[in-house]
Design a protein around this motif. Sequence first.
Motif, mmCIF file in Angstrom:
data_model
loop_
_atom_site.group_PDB
_atom_site.id
_atom_site.type_symbol
_atom_site.label_atom_id
_atom_site.label_comp_id
_atom_site.label_asym_id
_atom_site.label_seq_id
_atom_site.Cartn_x
_atom_site.Cartn_y
_atom_site.Cartn_z
ATOM 1 N N GLU A 66 -51.614 42.740 -27.582
ATOM 2 C CA GLU A 66 -50.847 41.866 -28.475
ATOM 3 C C GLU A 66 -50.268 40.736 -27.628
ATOM 4 O O GLU A 66 -49.662 40.981 -26.580
ATOM 5 N N LEU A 67 -50.456 39.504 -28.065
ATOM 6 C CA LEU A 67 -50.077 38.337 -27.283
ATOM 7 C C LEU A 67 -49.335 37.344 -28.158
ATOM 8 O O LEU A 67 -49.786 37.029 -29.261
ATOM 9 N N VAL A 68 -48.191 36.857 -27.672
ATOM 10 C CA VAL A 68 -47.436 35.827 -28.369
ATOM 11 C C VAL A 68 -46.967 34.803 -27.350
ATOM 12 O O VAL A 68 -46.905 35.077 -26.151
ATOM 13 N N SER A 69 -46.638 33.610 -27.856
ATOM 14 C CA SER A 69 -45.958 32.620 -27.029
ATOM 15 C C SER A 69 -44.689 32.211 -27.750
ATOM 16 O O SER A 69 -44.582 32.335 -28.977
ATOM 17 N N ALA A 70 -43.727 31.738 -26.967
ATOM 18 C CA ALA A 70 -42.435 31.346 -27.537
ATOM 19 C C ALA A 70 -41.767 30.351 -26.606
ATOM 20 O O ALA A 70 -42.188 30.167 -25.460
ATOM 21 N N GLY A 71 -40.710 29.732 -27.101
ATOM 22 C CA GLY A 71 -39.901 28.821 -26.303
ATOM 23 C C GLY A 71 -38.485 29.339 -26.172
ATOM 24 O O GLY A 71 -37.998 30.041 -27.064
ATOM 25 N N THR A 72 -37.825 28.990 -25.084
ATOM 26 C CA THR A 72 -36.433 29.383 -24.930
ATOM 27 C C THR A 72 -35.528 28.562 -25.840
ATOM 28 O O THR A 72 -34.434 28.985 -26.171
ATOM 29 N N GLY A 73 -35.989 27.379 -26.248
ATOM 30 C CA GLY A 73 -35.256 26.546 -27.196
ATOM 31 C C GLY A 73 -35.914 26.618 -28.558
ATOM 32 O O GLY A 73 -37.122 26.834 -28.662
ATOM 33 N N GLY A 74 -35.142 26.408 -29.605
ATOM 34 C CA GLY A 74 -35.673 26.552 -30.955
ATOM 35 C C GLY A 74 -35.902 25.268 -31.711
ATOM 36 O O GLY A 74 -36.276 25.302 -32.882
ATOM 37 N N ALA A 113 -35.088 31.746 -15.358
ATOM 38 C CA ALA A 113 -33.627 31.898 -15.350
ATOM 39 C C ALA A 113 -33.096 32.089 -16.768
ATOM 40 O O ALA A 113 -32.225 32.928 -17.003
ATOM 41 N N ASP A 114 -33.630 31.318 -17.729
ATOM 42 C CA ASP A 114 -33.198 31.436 -19.128
ATOM 43 C C ASP A 114 -33.522 32.813 -19.706
ATOM 44 O O ASP A 114 -32.806 33.307 -20.582
ATOM 45 N N LEU A 115 -34.610 33.414 -19.246
ATOM 46 C CA LEU A 115 -35.056 34.702 -19.773
ATOM 47 C C LEU A 115 -34.387 35.907 -19.114
ATOM 48 O O LEU A 115 -34.432 37.005 -19.654
ATOM 49 N N THR A 116 -33.770 35.686 -17.962
ATOM 50 C CA THR A 116 -33.125 36.788 -17.262
ATOM 51 C C THR A 116 -32.031 37.373 -18.152
ATOM 52 O O THR A 116 -31.164 36.665 -18.645
ATOM 53 N N GLY A 117 -32.138 38.655 -18.415
ATOM 54 C CA GLY A 117 -31.212 39.339 -19.309
ATOM 55 C C GLY A 117 -31.676 39.342 -20.759
ATOM 56 O O GLY A 117 -31.150 40.086 -21.576
ATOM 57 N N LEU A 118 -32.673 38.505 -21.087
ATOM 58 C CA LEU A 118 -33.211 38.457 -22.451
ATOM 59 C C LEU A 118 -34.603 39.061 -22.549
ATOM 60 O O LEU A 118 -35.180 39.124 -23.621
ATOM 61 N N ALA A 119 -35.146 39.454 -21.416
ATOM 62 C CA ALA A 119 -36.471 40.071 -21.367
ATOM 63 C C ALA A 119 -36.315 41.459 -20.754
ATOM 64 O O ALA A 119 -35.343 41.716 -20.036
ATOM 65 N N PRO A 120 -37.239 42.356 -21.038
ATOM 66 C CA PRO A 120 -37.137 43.714 -20.501
ATOM 67 C C PRO A 120 -37.048 43.708 -18.971
ATOM 68 O O PRO A 120 -37.830 43.036 -18.302
ATOM 69 N N GLU A 121 -36.092 44.433 -18.446
ATOM 70 C CA GLU A 121 -35.903 44.499 -17.008
ATOM 71 C C GLU A 121 -37.163 45.034 -16.332
ATOM 72 O O GLU A 121 -37.764 46.006 -16.780
ATOM 73 N N GLY A 122 -37.560 44.367 -15.276
ATOM 74 C CA GLY A 122 -38.739 44.767 -14.522
ATOM 75 C C GLY A 122 -40.047 44.291 -15.118
ATOM 76 O O GLY A 122 -41.104 44.526 -14.548
ATOM 77 N N ARG A 123 -39.988 43.614 -16.251
ATOM 78 C CA ARG A 123 -41.223 43.166 -16.913
ATOM 79 C C ARG A 123 -41.317 41.651 -16.982
ATOM 80 O O ARG A 123 -42.250 41.108 -17.566
ATOM 81 N N LEU A 124 -40.348 40.956 -16.414
ATOM 82 C CA LEU A 124 -40.307 39.502 -16.419
ATOM 83 C C LEU A 124 -40.918 38.982 -15.127
ATOM 84 O O LEU A 124 -40.503 39.371 -14.035
ATOM 85 N N ARG A 125 -41.917 38.127 -15.273
ATOM 86 C CA ARG A 125 -42.630 37.560 -14.118
ATOM 87 C C ARG A 125 -42.905 36.092 -14.388
ATOM 88 O O ARG A 125 -42.841 35.628 -15.515
ATOM 89 N N MET A 126 -43.265 35.394 -13.346
ATOM 90 C CA MET A 126 -43.744 34.028 -13.485
ATOM 91 C C MET A 126 -45.225 34.085 -13.880
ATOM 92 O O MET A 126 -45.979 34.921 -13.359
ATOM 93 N N PHE A 127 -45.650 33.220 -14.777
ATOM 94 C CA PHE A 127 -47.042 33.155 -15.212
ATOM 95 C C PHE A 127 -47.971 33.020 -14.007
ATOM 96 O O PHE A 127 -48.957 33.744 -13.877
#
Length: 153
Positions: free
Chosen positions: A34-42, A92-106
């Motif tokens: 399952e694949l999605v894309s999103a933005g930190t701003g709305g 930086a924007d995603l830190t704390g908003l993404a699952p810990e240990g699962r956030l990486r740079m593309f």
Amino acid sequence: MKIAVVCLGNICRSPMAEVVLRDRLDGSGLDDVELVSAGTGGWHAGDAMDRRAAATLREAGYDPDHHRAKQWPVGDPATYDLVLAMDADNLADLTGLAPEGRLRMFRDFDPEGPGDVPDPYYGGDEGFREVLAMVERTSDGIVTSVAASRPGS
């Protein structure tokens, strides 16, 4: 497996990555990811992809027409196995908003080395072609990693 690709507005980099990565996953028999894309701003939520990003994808043989911008999080963040930020600011924007240990740079999966995927929004067509080249080679690296993580690999 569930993957999210995240940039700032979800109209250039992350939707380009979503289209290319979906193509690569499907072509490798990993069509159950399952694949999605999103933005930190709305501010672009509901909008189509940037016309230049879409044109660059079309010229390369991809179909960009089904994208509509979304803001992170899309659903429950805890359900994502991998959240890929397109640049250090997004990370930086995603830190704390993404699952810990699962956030990486593309580009952690880029065979040419890690770094930011530059935002082509304020530049010309060449910037979109440069982003597409980064996204294509990095998507190949992501597919290799996903395939290797499968049981029996």
